[in-house]
Design a protein around this motif. Sequence first.
Motif, PDB file in Angstrom:
ATOM      1  N   LEU A  60       0.842  -1.193   0.000  1.00 54.32           N
ATOM      2  CA  LEU A  60       0.000   0.000   0.000  1.00 54.32           C
ATOM      3  C   LEU A  60       0.880   1.247   0.000  1.00 54.32           C
ATOM      4  CD1 LEU A  60      -2.644  -1.058   2.674  1.00 54.32           C
ATOM      5  CD2 LEU A  60      -2.966  -0.963   0.201  1.00 54.32           C
ATOM      6  N   ASP A 100      -7.304   6.669  -4.724  1.00 52.86           N
ATOM      7  CA  ASP A 100      -8.228   5.833  -3.974  1.00 52.86           C
ATOM      8  C   ASP A 100      -7.739   5.642  -2.536  1.00 52.86           C
ATOM      9  OD1 ASP A 100      -9.985   3.937  -3.052  1.00 52.86           O
ATOM     10  OD2 ASP A 100      -9.502   2.421  -4.558  1.00 52.86           O
ATOM     11  N   TYR A 146      -4.091   3.201   0.395  1.00 53.57           N
ATOM     12  CA  TYR A 146      -3.199   3.784   1.389  1.00 53.57           C
ATOM     13  C   TYR A 146      -3.252   3.021   2.704  1.00 53.57           C
ATOM     14  CZ  TYR A 146      -2.374   7.755  -1.613  1.00 53.57           C
ATOM     15  OH  TYR A 146      -1.988   8.534  -2.660  1.00 53.57           O
ATOM     16  N   ASP A 147      -2.109   2.934   3.346  1.00 63.69           N
ATOM     17  CA  ASP A 147      -2.003   2.384   4.682  1.00 63.69           C
ATOM     18  C   ASP A 147      -2.642   3.381   5.647  1.00 63.69           C
ATOM     19  OD1 ASP A 147      -0.171   2.176   7.322  1.00 63.69           O
ATOM     20  OD2 ASP A 147      -0.271   0.232   6.313  1.00 63.69           O
ATOM     21  N   ASP A 148      -3.205   2.890   6.751  1.00 61.41           N
ATOM     22  CA  ASP A 148      -3.877   3.781   7.708  1.00 61.41           C
ATOM     23  C   ASP A 148      -2.923   4.690   8.458  1.00 61.41           C
ATOM     24  OD1 ASP A 148      -6.371   2.856   7.089  1.00 61.41           O
ATOM     25  OD2 ASP A 148      -6.407   1.344   8.661  1.00 61.41           O
ATOM     26  N   ASP A 162      -8.390   3.410  -0.470  1.00 62.01           N
ATOM     27  CA  ASP A 162      -8.124   1.995  -0.198  1.00 62.01           C
ATOM     28  C   ASP A 162      -6.703   1.592  -0.576  1.00 62.01           C
ATOM     29  OD1 ASP A 162     -10.667   1.644   0.802  1.00 62.01           O
ATOM     30  OD2 ASP A 162     -11.486   0.963  -1.121  1.00 62.01           O
TER      31      ASP A 162
END
Length: 144
Positions: free
Chosen positions: A63, A93, A97-99, A95
């Motif tokens: 990610l 998007d 990406y890491d949190d 989704d």
Amino acid sequence: MEHPKLIWLKSKGDGKCDDSLNHAAIATYCNLKEKKKWHEVELYFDENLKRPYLVVKFAEESLNRVILPMFSEEEMSPEDMLSVFHTIQPPGDPDLYDDGLILALVSSDQNIVYHNLSPGLVPPTNKPTPSSIPKSRDQKRKLK
């Protein structure tokens, strides 16, 4: 002569971005591109936070990660950090990406230390296996 990305950063935010933030971002960008040889490194500017940030991708299947550069002398409270988590909107998007985000602390001599941050407590990704649990002292020293 100024780095082309620094010139680009100075044109963002109507001059409201602190020059030290721009220099921390350029130092981080150059460190990742030239020293660490990462190719997927992009520099962005967040209009709401009035500060630059980077987006990187470690591997093809991983990610994207957001990197927030700052000088080590800069003060940021936990509330400020939480605000960054909620405010920063990287392109594309969500989704992908890491949190969490990576905090890049740039010292006055341009050394950079990277810290992984999360918006709260995050459970570990790998569970311990019986072989990874340390054995008791007696079992370790047992001779055959």
